[in-house]
Design a protein around this motif. Structure first.
Motif, short mmCIF file in Angstrom:
data_model
loop_
_atom_site.label_atom_id
_atom_site.label_comp_id
_atom_site.label_asym_id
_atom_site.label_seq_id
_atom_site.Cartn_x
_atom_site.Cartn_y
_atom_site.Cartn_z
N GLY A 1 0.71 -1.38 0.06
CA GLY A 1 0.10 0.04 -0.12
C GLY A 1 0.92 1.30 0.04
O GLY A 1 1.87 1.41 -0.79
N GLU A 2 0.60 2.38 0.88
CA GLU A 2 1.11 3.58 0.98
C GLU A 2 2.74 3.47 1.33
O GLU A 2 3.36 4.37 1.21
CB GLU A 2 0.39 4.45 1.96
N THR A 3 3.11 2.35 1.92
CA THR A 3 4.43 2.29 2.53
C THR A 3 5.21 1.40 1.41
O THR A 3 6.27 0.77 1.88
CB THR A 3 4.52 1.66 3.63
N ALA A 4 4.99 1.19 0.18
CA ALA A 4 5.33 0.16 -0.69
C ALA A 4 6.76 0.58 -0.98
O ALA A 4 7.77 -0.49 -0.98
CB ALA A 4 4.68 0.22 -2.07
N VAL A 5 7.28 1.72 -1.18
CA VAL A 5 8.79 1.91 -1.54
C VAL A 5 9.38 1.76 -0.18
O VAL A 5 10.82 1.31 -0.48
CB VAL A 5 8.73 3.23 -1.91
N ALA A 6 9.14 1.94 0.63
CA ALA A 6 9.87 2.02 2.04
C ALA A 6 10.16 0.40 2.25
O ALA A 6 10.97 -0.13 2.58
CB ALA A 6 9.15 2.49 3.20
N ARG A 7 9.12 -0.36 1.88
CA ARG A 7 9.10 -2.03 2.02
C ARG A 7 10.02 -2.55 1.14
O ARG A 7 11.09 -3.36 1.33
CB ARG A 7 7.78 -2.55 2.01
N ALA A 8 10.14 -1.91 -0.10
CA ALA A 8 11.05 -2.28 -1.15
C ALA A 8 12.63 -2.14 -0.65
O ALA A 8 13.27 -3.12 -1.05
CB ALA A 8 10.73 -1.62 -2.28
N ALA A 9 12.73 -1.14 -0.21
CA ALA A 9 14.10 -0.79 0.29
C ALA A 9 14.62 -1.63 1.43
O ALA A 9 15.80 -1.70 1.40
CB ALA A 9 14.24 0.77 0.90
N GLU A 10 13.77 -2.16 2.07
CA GLU A 10 14.22 -3.02 3.22
C GLU A 10 15.05 -4.26 2.69
O GLU A 10 15.93 -5.07 3.31
CB GLU A 10 13.06 -3.49 3.99
N GLY A 11 14.85 -4.60 1.43
CA GLY A 11 15.41 -5.96 1.03
C GLY A 11 16.68 -5.72 0.33
O GLY A 11 17.59 -6.70 0.19
N PHE A 12 17.23 -4.45 0.29
CA PHE A 12 18.36 -4.33 -0.51
C PHE A 12 19.29 -3.12 -0.16
O PHE A 12 20.62 -3.13 -0.17
CB PHE A 12 18.01 -4.29 -2.02
N MET A 13 18.83 -2.32 0.60
CA MET A 13 19.48 -1.08 0.96
C MET A 13 20.29 -1.33 2.26
O MET A 13 19.78 -1.89 3.07
CB MET A 13 18.70 0.22 1.12
N PRO A 14 21.54 -1.11 2.29
CA PRO A 14 22.45 -1.23 3.68
C PRO A 14 22.03 -0.46 4.59
O PRO A 14 21.30 0.45 4.57
CB PRO A 14 23.85 -0.93 2.90
N THR A 15 22.89 -0.75 5.83
CA THR A 15 22.61 0.21 7.03
C THR A 15 23.52 1.19 7.03
O THR A 15 24.86 0.99 6.75
CB THR A 15 22.57 -0.57 8.40
N PHE A 16 23.00 2.43 7.33
CA PHE A 16 24.14 3.55 7.32
C PHE A 16 24.36 4.10 8.69
O PHE A 16 23.47 4.16 9.68
CB PHE A 16 23.37 4.81 6.56
N PRO A 17 25.58 4.63 9.03
CA PRO A 17 25.98 5.00 10.38
C PRO A 17 24.96 6.26 10.70
O PRO A 17 24.52 7.11 9.74
CB PRO A 17 27.15 5.50 10.01
N LEU A 18 24.56 6.20 11.89
CA LEU A 18 23.65 7.19 12.34
C LEU A 18 22.22 7.21 12.04
O LEU A 18 21.16 7.24 12.89
CB LEU A 18 24.13 8.57 12.11
N VAL A 19 22.15 7.06 10.81
CA VAL A 19 20.83 6.96 10.08
C VAL A 19 19.96 5.63 10.20
O VAL A 19 18.91 5.40 10.73
CB VAL A 19 20.73 7.26 8.66
#
Length: 466
Positions: A266-284
């Protein structure tokens, strides 16, 4: 620049926005609903072909964007589509145009506020916080905050729009940069849903509101420096940048998450997609946190842009005496259309509480399609009425461009569901009652202001090349 005064001795809006600010008003309004609110809903209808949905909508909206660019250069007046229709059509037609455009921006504001609330709650959840109260509370709060900002200062709201929009473009750039290398083309097979290519049309109708935004640039024409040059440029730039960003983000989202999961999110689709491939960033933190943060920024900037646009349409109609005159006055201290902003906010707040988000999206899209149809007709009518008018910008391939715009807009409107049409007709009926009541008090027909089209200086191409 400072405050200006019109030839009639009225206080006029100050020219406080440059080309970048004007362009960011358009981009800020467009990149918000389409990516962070409606992508998942559209994927649920069209499957992987949602990328074609956005591409085709980009083509359809380009026809009308060129119409806006031509009219804005020839008629440099606040109010956007309403101002152009007022110039070439009768008072009842221009009232309908203004009434529907005003409603479109207000209902779009509700859409963006609801999208903000969903993504804000998701953003907090990623960091382990469960926010108290329902999301609608945060939607109401964000409307109040940006209404206050716009009521106090045009320069501040325009500057905020530029900063917020640049931040969200940068965030989406990071999403695309990491996602392109891992996106899978096989996620686009089969491309069309079971219903076939015909399913693209209702999805296009739903998401067309994502391409409303460039028209908001035209609503602040009198507040932009050198508007006959900068407004057409800002309109075209905003459409090009937005379409490119949309297609890249949707390609990555489908290629990494898949259309079925994207639709379920739904409305959080792009954020859910990012969970699968984006790394963890310092502080953020995780990539999902960054995208959720970008979604919050995107919906905020879209909301700010439509608060600006809705209040300027109300201001233009009040100034033309097609709505109460109080709407057409600038605040003596802040120099903003204060009453117009408050009136627009009231409708947004009601819509946030009582109208479901998908209905909000369909309503905003339907009124955009109908309004854009009239704007394309206005281009043709003005060309016939004043063929010798000096136009600083002329759309290419006339008359085919506006004719295609009219046909495509009406076609998409046909595929929006009957319930949305019923709501739209209800709002038009309310407008009819308002028009008749105002006409009895000497308002409805309006008092046509001195035409500004003769004052529009033609673009000196020789000077441009010096």
């Amino acid at each position: 620049m400072g405050e200006t005064v019109s030839k009639a001795g009225e206080r006029a809006p100050a020219t406080s926005l440059g080309l970048l600010d004007a362009t960011m008003v358009g981009i800020g309004a467009m990149i918000g609903a389409g990516i962070f609110v409606l992508t998942g809903l559209a994927a649920n209808i069209a499957g992987p072909a949602v990328i074609a949905v956005f591409a085709l909508n980009g083509v359809v909206t380009s026809f009308t964007a060129l119409a806006y660019a031509e009219l804005a250069a020839a008629i440099p007046r606040n109010g956007g589509g309403y101002a152009y229709v007022r110039e070439v059509f009768s008072a009842p037609v221009s009232f309908v145009m203004g009434w529907t455009r005003w409603f479109t921006y207000m209902i779009a504001g509700a859409l963006y506020a609801l999208g903000f609330a969903s993504n804000f709650v998701e953003f907090a959840h990623i960091y382990g916080f469960d926010l108290p109260g329902p999301p609608v509370v945060y939607a109401l709060l964000v409307v109040v905050v940006f209404v206050a900002l716009n009521a106090l200062s045009t320069a501040a709201s325009g500057g905020a729009e530029t900063v917020i929009t640049l931040v969200k473009i940068a965030i989406l750039g990071v999403f695309v940069a990491f996602g392109l290398s891992v996106a899978r083309v096989d996620e686009f097979q089969p491309f069309f849903p079971e219903a076939g290519p015909i399913a693209l049309l209702p999805a296009m109708g739903l998401t067309f509101i994502a391409f409303q935004g460039y028209d908001l640039i035209a609503t602040v024409t009198e507040e932009v420096e050198n508007p006959t040059v900068n407004i057409p440029r800002a309109i075209i730039l905003s459409v090009v940048v937005t379409v490119v960003v949309y297609l890249l983000v949707i390609f990555v989202a489908i290629g990494t998450l898949g259309a079925e999961a994207l639709g379920a999110a739904g409305e959080t689709a792009v954020a859910r997609a990012a969970e699968g491939f984006m790394p963890t960033f310092p502080l953020v933190g995780t990539g999902a946190a960054i995208i959720a943060f970008g979604a919050v920024f995107s919906t905020i900037s879209a909301l700010n842009a439509v608060v600006i646009g809705s209040s300027r349409v109300a201001f233009a109609m009040g100034r033309e005496r097609q709505l109460p005159a109080a709407l057409g006055r600038l605040h003596h201290r802040y120099g903003t259309p204060f009453v117009g902003i408050l009136a627009s906010a009231a409708v947004m707040l009601v819509a946030v509480v009582v109208v479901p988000i998908q209905v909000v999206g369909n309503l905003a899209s339907l009124f955009s399609l109908l309004g854009f149809t009239i704007v394309n007709v206005a281009v043709i009518r003005l060309r016939r009425q004043q063929p010798d008018l000096r136009r600083p910008f002329e759309m290419p391939f006339y008359p085919y461009t506006p004719i295609l715009g009219i046909g495509c807009n009406l076609l998409l409107g046909f595929f929006i569901d009957p319930f949305t049409w019923a709501l739209a007709l209800g709002w038009l009926a309310v407008g009819g009652v308002v028009y008749l009541l105002l006409a009895r008090r000497g308002y409805g027909e309006g008092e046509r202001r001195e035409s500004v089209i003769a004052e529009a200086e033609p673009l000196d191409l020789e000077d441009e090349h010096k």
